[in-house]
Design an enzyme around this catalytic site. Structure first.
Site, PDB file in Angstrom:
ATOM      1  N   CYS A 157       0.806  -1.224   0.000  1.00 44.82           N
ATOM      2  CA  CYS A 157       0.000   0.000   0.000  1.00 44.82           C
ATOM      3  C   CYS A 157       0.836   1.270   0.000  1.00 44.82           C
ATOM      4  CB  CYS A 157      -0.960  -0.033   1.173  1.00 44.82           C
ATOM      5  SG  CYS A 157      -1.937  -1.546   1.135  1.00 44.82           S
ATOM      6  N   HIS A 290      -2.045   7.935   6.045  1.00 45.57           N
ATOM      7  CA  HIS A 290      -2.340   6.629   5.465  1.00 45.57           C
ATOM      8  C   HIS A 290      -3.698   6.177   5.997  1.00 45.57           C
ATOM      9  CE1 HIS A 290      -1.530   2.946   3.435  1.00 45.57           C
ATOM     10  NE2 HIS A 290      -1.571   2.228   4.530  1.00 45.57           N
ATOM     11  N   HIS A 327      -9.694   2.255   0.553  1.00 46.00           N
ATOM     12  CA  HIS A 327      -8.255   2.082   0.382  1.00 46.00           C
ATOM     13  C   HIS A 327      -8.018   1.521  -1.025  1.00 46.00           C
ATOM     14  CE1 HIS A 327      -4.169   1.199   0.900  1.00 46.00           C
ATOM     15  NE2 HIS A 327      -4.176   0.639   2.095  1.00 46.00           N
TER      16      HIS A 327
END
Lengths: 400, 351
Positions: A157, A290, A327
């Site tokens: 990620c 994040h 996400h």
């Protein structure tokens, strides 16, 4: 700090998001506080969760050898260079650094495991050709006729932010006149099932940084930034959207999946990015976090901010825009870089949606509730991922 | 010796030659024959350049690889051997400034296939949570970071035809720009049934994959597997033994290779051209011709089929083979070309 002539600037942004095509649709949706997360129960039997999907993609007139991830990357890249009016040779010789974790996985069926040869004979051969993540970068090049250095980054990620960092290094090396950098990832049964098996998904819309957070939601999308040196951009009269003042990459080296519990690697990454940017802890006006919404990530990330911004006179404003459209994995860092630039342009600090009971921290100013309007000369985007990888990007507003 | 260039001070590898530290010994340098695949049932004889099974802990004491796929295990072994070859005491360096770059074409494809199998058997709702994180492309590089406590940039990349060259160039760039003090660069892939059968279905395999036909053949390639690791550091460490210094380089998906390579070389007179045959189908002879066409001088060390078999991750093995074979010191160019007009070139000073 970087030689002034080699300052890296952003001169184009292309976006494919659950809000639609283009940065303007993303910006409008987020400024309106619109959440794209929707319940999904039909992705596979037994799955009940929340995702954010991109609608119809623009027709690219290419065949089935491109995966959905490839096609989103191509569309975002085309959007990014739509206003490019510089020399054709600059575009042709550009570099491409694209991030992806899914690549062509979405094109492969589980039946492949019963016998690959048979699956290939029955239509799988060309679908599997898109498997390698390198195809994402190659597809962008084929689509736009770009022949410069091209690679794909796959660091879970943190990939999207790392693609931008590596692209900036290519420009410092004068390896290409411009670099298209970003990320793309499609919704895919493989990754949905994987995160579900880890019990990392929140069945409801996620609540990053909330004390009652339960996990993440998966989204899909792509973002591509056009990067070049300020000298080249100025010479060709390009509109400068932002300055990439600093970047850094680190690794926690503490656990295969969990972040370091005190966020040490991430804090080091943030500090190094600020160091390269030549800015102090007081200068950063906003951090696009994040902020996945998982119990482990969000607390470790909070500790990282407390450490990296320790001694700051006011708490550091932080939000997670994953609360708007989930996400997007390998694309997340690039999409969030685009959002950070949008925040600077609009002078708008996006709140985290559904953040009602934030993690207690005297050093973090959790953005929640109403959109906050304020001038934002310097902002940061932070990414992290499985395998302990971290990346931080510091953007500045261009001089008027 | 140019003291401003990054130097290559350590090599470790897990290849069809076995797990090795440093250069490949002369007694191993006979052209390698592909082995017969027995890991899965094949419709007849199928051959490839395979890594023989070995116990990682027997090579690197203390290594635990039970839950890992072969790619991660090999990356751990190769990186350990490379760091050992470089002669570092890792306790004496700032490990937050040690970078890891990993180049791969297919990543952790073994466990990806295992995950698909669990989905096929149990449904997508019954997949294996232990396997999933290990399917990510960056799992090997993160295991390397974890095992050696390397906390600098950790990047996994893939590039059509030139992943290994790209990793080498980008790692050198990090050192040049002061973003790391040391870099471990790895490149590798594993061969699985799904990958092999895709090559076969796409008619990319050489006749030697099916019979004892002599190699090399221009009509296809022989797939291979393995991981090569190299340690890069700035020149100047007193105790370091350097294999080569890395100069400027370039890679591109297309365009005018001749002009780019000429620009890269400037006034440098080449002693050696190290051919890196990337992509499939690819064979030694056309690449050698293309190297002569592009460079025009220097002793050409042709691409070796065993390294060509590793596709876009093969350049480090090409470089290792060339360093092991080279007849002397001098200026060299690592040169790769793809069937689609792409190219990669890296200047080296060989010691």
């Amino acid at each position: 700090m970087i030689d002034a002539q080699k300052n890296i600037v952003v001169t184009g942004i292309g976006v494919i998001s659950p809000y639609g095509i283009g940065l303007s649709s993303l910006q409008a949706g987020m400024l309106a506080g619109q959440c794209c997360l929707k319940p999904a129960t039909e992705l596979y039997p037994g799955f009940a969760g929340t995702v954010a999907a991109v609608g119809a993609l623009p027709s690219l007139a290419e065949g089935h050898r491109y995966s959905r991830t490839d096609r989103m990357a191509m569309a975002a890249a085309r959007d990014a260079v739509a206003d490019f009016d510089g020399p054709a040779s600059d575009l042709r010789e550009s570099g491409i650094v694209m991030a992806s974790t899914v690549g062509g996985l979405s094109e492969i069926d589980a039946e492949i495991s019963r016998g690959p040869a048979a699956w290939y004979r029955h239509g799988g051969l060309s679908r599997a050709a898109s498997y390698s993540v390198s195809r994402v970068a190659a597809s962008v090049g084929e689509h736009l006729g770009i022949e410069g250095p091209a690679c794909a980054v796959s660091v879970a990620c943190a990939s999207g932010a790392m693609a931008i960092a590596l692209a900036a290094n290519l420009l410092l090396d004068e390896a290409a006149p411009m670099v298209l950098a970003g990320g793309s990832d499609a919704l895919c049964l493989f990754t949905l099932s994987g995160f579900n098996s880890l019990q990392a998904l929140d069945p409801e819309p996620c609540r990053p940084f909330d004390q009652n957070r339960k996990g993440l939601n998966i989204g899909e999308g792509a973002a591509v930034l056009v990067l070049e040196t300020v000298a080249r951009a100025t010479r060709r009269g390009a509109r400068i959207l932002a300055v990439l003042r600093g970047w850094a990459m680190t690794n926690d080296a503490s656990h295969p999946t969990a972040p370091h519990k005190d966020g040490l690697g991430l804090a080091c990454c943030i500090q190094r990015a600020m160091e390269m940017a030549g800015c102090g802890i007081e200068e950063v006006g906003y951090v696009n976090a994040h902020g996945t919404g998982t119990p482990l990530n969000d607390i470790a990330e909070t500790h990282a901010y407390e450490s990296a911004f320790h001694g700051r006179s006011r708490p550091i404003p932080v939000s997670s825009t994953k609360s708007y459209f989930g996400h997007c994995l390998g694309a997340a860092g690039a999409l969030e870089a685009a959002i950070t630039i949008t925040a600077m342009q609009a002078g708008a600090l996006f709140p985290t949606l559904r953040l009602t009971d934030p993690i207690e921290s005297s050093q973090v100013d959790w953005l929640r509730g109403e959109l906050r309007r304020q001038p934002l000369p310097v902002a940061m985007s932070v990414s992290a991922g499985f395998g302990g990888s971290n990346a931080a990007l510091v953007f500045g507003r261009p001089r008027a | 010796m140019n003291t401003t260039l990054p130097v290559l001070t350590g090599i470790g590898s897990v290849t069809p030659y076995g797990p090795l530290t440093g250069l490949i010994p002369p007694e191993f340098m006979e052209p390698l024959e592909p082995g017969v695949i027995t890991a899965w049932t094949t419709p007849g004889v199928r051959r490839a350049f395979l890594v023989e099974p070995f116990r990682p802990a027997a090579i690197v004491p203390g290594l635990k690889t039970r839950r890992l796929d072969r790619l991660s295990a090999w990356a751990l072994v190769a990186s350990s051997l490379a760091l050992q070859d470089a002669g570092f005491d890792l306790n004496l360096i700032d490990r937050s400034r040690v970078a890891v770059f990993f180049a791969t074409g297919f990543g952790c494809v073994e466990l990806t296939e295992a995950f698909f199998q669990s989905a096929d058997t149990n449904g997508w709702a019954g997949t294996d949570p232990i396997t999933f994180p290990e399917t990510l492309h960056n799992a090997p590089a993160s295991h390397v970071a974890l095992f050696h406590d390397l906390r600098g940039p950790n990047v996994t990349l893939s590039s059509k035809n030139f992943a290994a060259e790209s990793a080498l160039l980008q790692a050198a760039s990090l050192l040049r720009h002061g973003q790391a003090d040391l870099a471990v660069v790895l490149a590798g892939d594993t061969l699985t049934q799904a990958v092999y059968e895709w090559y076969e279905a796409a008619h990319l395999l050489a006749p030697a994959c099916f019979s004892n036909e002599p190699m090399p053949s221009a009509a296809g390639f022989i797939p291979g597997e393995g991981v090569v690791a190299m340690v890069l550091e700035p020149a100047g460490r007193q105790t370091a033994r350097s294999y080569a210094a890395l100069g400027a380089g370039c890679w591109a998906a297309g365009g005018d290779a001749r002009s780019s390579v000429r620009k890269l070389l400037g006034d440098v007179r080449l002693d050696f051209v190290l051919c890196a045959g990337n992509g499939a189908p690819c064979a030694a002879s056309p690449l050698t011709c293309s190297a002569r066409d592009l460079v025009g001088e220097g002793t050409i060390l042709p691409a070796q089929a065993v390294a060509t078999g590793m596709g876009e991750a093969g350049a480090l093995l090409h470089l290792l083979l060339a360093l092991s074979k080279r007849p002397g010191h001098g200026q060299a160019l690592l040169l790769g070309r793809s069937a689609h007009g792409g190219y990669a070139a890296l200047r080296l000073e060989l010691f």
